[in-house]
Structure formats: C-alpha cells, structure tokens
Scaffold this motif. Structure first.
Motif, PDB file in Angstrom:
ATOM      1  N   PHE A  58     -17.990   4.534   9.509  1.00 44.71           N
ATOM      2  CA  PHE A  58     -17.842   3.910  10.819  1.00 44.71           C
ATOM      3  C   PHE A  58     -16.388   4.020  11.271  1.00 44.71           C
ATOM      4  O   PHE A  58     -15.464   4.102  10.460  1.00 44.71           O
ATOM      5  CB  PHE A  58     -18.305   2.449  10.822  1.00 44.71           C
ATOM      6  CG  PHE A  58     -17.718   1.591   9.743  1.00 44.71           C
ATOM      7  CD1 PHE A  58     -16.546   0.885   9.941  1.00 44.71           C
ATOM      8  CD2 PHE A  58     -18.358   1.474   8.508  1.00 44.71           C
ATOM      9  CE1 PHE A  58     -16.013   0.086   8.949  1.00 44.71           C
ATOM     10  CE2 PHE A  58     -17.831   0.675   7.505  1.00 44.71           C
ATOM     11  CZ  PHE A  58     -16.654  -0.021   7.727  1.00 44.71           C
ATOM     12  N   GLU A  59     -16.221   4.029  12.600  1.00 46.08           N
ATOM     13  CA  GLU A  59     -14.904   4.244  13.195  1.00 46.08           C
ATOM     14  C   GLU A  59     -14.100   2.945  13.232  1.00 46.08           C
ATOM     15  O   GLU A  59     -14.607   1.896  13.620  1.00 46.08           O
ATOM     16  CB  GLU A  59     -15.066   4.806  14.607  1.00 46.08           C
ATOM     17  CG  GLU A  59     -13.762   5.251  15.257  1.00 46.08           C
ATOM     18  CD  GLU A  59     -13.999   5.918  16.604  1.00 46.08           C
ATOM     19  OE1 GLU A  59     -14.110   7.160  16.637  1.00 46.08           O
ATOM     20  OE2 GLU A  59     -14.092   5.185  17.614  1.00 46.08           O
ATOM     21  N   ILE A  60     -12.841   3.041  12.854  1.00 40.87           N
ATOM     22  CA  ILE A  60     -11.935   1.898  12.853  1.00 40.87           C
ATOM     23  C   ILE A  60     -11.058   1.893  14.101  1.00 40.87           C
ATOM     24  O   ILE A  60     -10.871   0.866  14.752  1.00 40.87           O
ATOM     25  CB  ILE A  60     -11.045   1.913  11.595  1.00 40.87           C
ATOM     26  CG1 ILE A  60     -11.895   1.838  10.326  1.00 40.87           C
ATOM     27  CG2 ILE A  60     -10.039   0.772  11.637  1.00 40.87           C
ATOM     28  CD1 ILE A  60     -12.694   0.567  10.181  1.00 40.87           C
ATOM     29  N   TYR A  61     -10.528   3.054  14.451  1.00 41.70           N
ATOM     30  CA  TYR A  61      -9.611   3.141  15.591  1.00 41.70           C
ATOM     31  C   TYR A  61      -9.663   4.546  16.167  1.00 41.70           C
ATOM     32  O   TYR A  61      -9.774   5.533  15.430  1.00 41.70           O
ATOM     33  CB  TYR A  61      -8.181   2.811  15.149  1.00 41.70           C
ATOM     34  CG  TYR A  61      -7.152   2.860  16.261  1.00 41.70           C
ATOM     35  CD1 TYR A  61      -6.969   1.775  17.110  1.00 41.70           C
ATOM     36  CD2 TYR A  61      -6.367   3.995  16.453  1.00 41.70           C
ATOM     37  CE1 TYR A  61      -6.029   1.816  18.129  1.00 41.70           C
ATOM     38  CE2 TYR A  61      -5.424   4.045  17.465  1.00 41.70           C
ATOM     39  CZ  TYR A  61      -5.255   2.956  18.303  1.00 41.70           C
ATOM     40  OH  TYR A  61      -4.331   3.001  19.308  1.00 41.70           O
ATOM     41  N   ASN A  62      -9.563   4.628  17.497  1.00 40.21           N
ATOM     42  CA  ASN A  62      -9.527   5.921  18.177  1.00 40.21           C
ATOM     43  C   ASN A  62      -8.798   5.719  19.500  1.00 40.21           C
ATOM     44  O   ASN A  62      -9.355   5.166  20.445  1.00 40.21           O
ATOM     45  CB  ASN A  62     -10.942   6.458  18.413  1.00 40.21           C
ATOM     46  CG  ASN A  62     -10.936   7.880  18.969  1.00 40.21           C
ATOM     47  OD1 ASN A  62      -9.909   8.372  19.442  1.00 40.21           O
ATOM     48  ND2 ASN A  62     -12.081   8.532  18.911  1.00 40.21           N
ATOM     49  N   GLY A  63      -7.530   6.138  19.546  1.00 43.67           N
ATOM     50  CA  GLY A  63      -6.778   5.927  20.776  1.00 43.67           C
ATOM     51  C   GLY A  63      -5.409   6.571  20.736  1.00 43.67           C
ATOM     52  O   GLY A  63      -4.984   7.142  19.724  1.00 43.67           O
ATOM     53  N   SER A  64      -4.717   6.474  21.871  1.00 42.99           N
ATOM     54  CA  SER A  64      -3.373   7.040  21.991  1.00 42.99           C
ATOM     55  C   SER A  64      -2.398   6.253  21.135  1.00 42.99           C
ATOM     56  O   SER A  64      -2.573   5.052  20.899  1.00 42.99           O
ATOM     57  CB  SER A  64      -2.924   7.013  23.451  1.00 42.99           C
ATOM     58  OG  SER A  64      -3.788   7.782  24.262  1.00 42.99           O
TER      59      SER A  64
END
Length: 216
Positions: free
Chosen positions: A122-128
C-alpha cells in the motif's frame, strides 16, 4: 416480697439499658454517585480529542511540506513515492504503521484486527518534494499469530524501528519500497526476525507533451 420483686425489676432494667448502650451503632454507607458513568464519558471524550489532535498534526505536517516546496519554487522539481510492502509470514500480524518524513508524520494507521497486514502493498506517500536528501523514519508493530501449539504467539508484540536516507534529484521521481520481512532462519528467535529493508529507484518525471500525452 413486693420490695424484692421491685428490686429485681429495677436490676433487670439497669442491665437492659447497659446492654443497649454497649451495642455499637453501625454507620450507614454513603450513597453512591454516578461517578463511574461520568469517568467513562470523560475518557471517551479525551480519546476523541487526542484523535482529532493527531489528525490536525498530520494535516499541518503535510501543509508544511507543501509550503516548503512552494516557497523554494520547486513545485514539480522533485517527487517522492513511498510504498510499504508486507512480506512477513502468517506468524506476524501487522497492527500499527507510523511513517515520518524529515521528522513530520505522513502516515499513521492502526488495526488490531490484523486486516492491515492482509494488504501485501500500500502507498504511504506520493507527492512533490524539495530536491535533496531526506530522512524516512519507519515504526512497525506486529502481533503474534498462531494456532494449536503456536497459540502462545498471540500474547507477543514485536516492534521495529528503522531510518533511511534517500536523495531526490531535481526533475526526478524517487520511489522507495519499504519491505517488512523476516530475517534469519528457523533457529532465529522470533523477536529477532522482524526487519526492514529498502529498495530505491530513481526515474525521470513524466511530463505532458504538446499532444497531451506523457513523455519521459
């Protein structure tokens, strides 16, 4: 004769009075007040307030990261993707996950039922993110799980804490896979098996071209 009877009657009265005076008076217990119900409600309210505080703290951390990115003028300059992978055996149920990026919490999840551990990824973080080096802090908690002769595992708790430093180049996407796994072999003690390893991959950011399609 009458005098003897009268004296006897007086003696009996004196003895009865002394017996009554010697009998201790039992104190009545104070009436109970509904303090138990009040305490339960107070604890419930306190728990809700703490949960709200934690949510606000996480939101402020995310806003802080975004503000830092905007102020540095590097929106889209770098991107970080953090993914958790669970490769533990059925003997360990993942019940709590806490991630922090550069000291700011970015993900917190707790599930005593163990459904959190049923997700293999599962995804924890996705960003600039600001280009440069960043520190990732990982805290995992497992609950022992077993049946039959291994039922005793349910009473065990296993905690893992790990940190990892990774770099995000400008114009690149740094993807970090955090893998929870069991190290050692069959003879390794149960409390020493839970561990974490990291798999990092750096790619160029995908940007839309004139036709609206992404390009590398």
């Amino acid at each position: 004769m009458r005098r003897t009877v009268a004296l006897s009657f007086v003696a009996v009265c004196i003895w009865a009075g002394a017996a009554v005076a010697a009998t201790p008076v039992q104190a009545q217990p104070p009436s109970e007040t509904p303090t138990g119900t009040y305490a339960v409600r107070l604890r419930d309210l306190e728990q809700r307030i703490n949960e709200l505080k934690e949510q606000i703290f996480r939101s402020k951390a995310r806003l802080s990261l975004l503000a830092e990115t905007v102020l540095e003028g590097v929106v889209g300059g770098g991107q970080a993707v953090i993914i958790h992978e669970n490769r533990m055996s059925q003997s360990y149920k993942l019940v709590r996950v806490v991630y922090a990026l550069d000291g700011a919490p970015i993900f917190t999840e707790a599930d005593e039922e163990g459904s959190l551990g049923e997700q293999k990824e599962f995804e924890i973080y996705n960003g600039s993110i600001v280009p440069g080096e960043h520190t990732l802090t990982v805290n995992l908690e497992y609950r022992g799980h077993g049946y039959g002769v291994f039922a005793y595992l349910k009473g065990y708790r296993f905690k893992v804490r790990s940190t990892y430093t990774f770099a995000v180049p400008e114009g690149r996407v740094s993807t970090v896979h955090v893998v929870g796994y069991e190290k050692g072999g069959p003879t390794t003690p149960l409390e020493e098996r839970p561990a974490v390893r990291y798999i990092e991959r750096v790619e160029r950011q995908t940007r839309p071209d004139a036709s609206g399609e992404g390009s590398q």
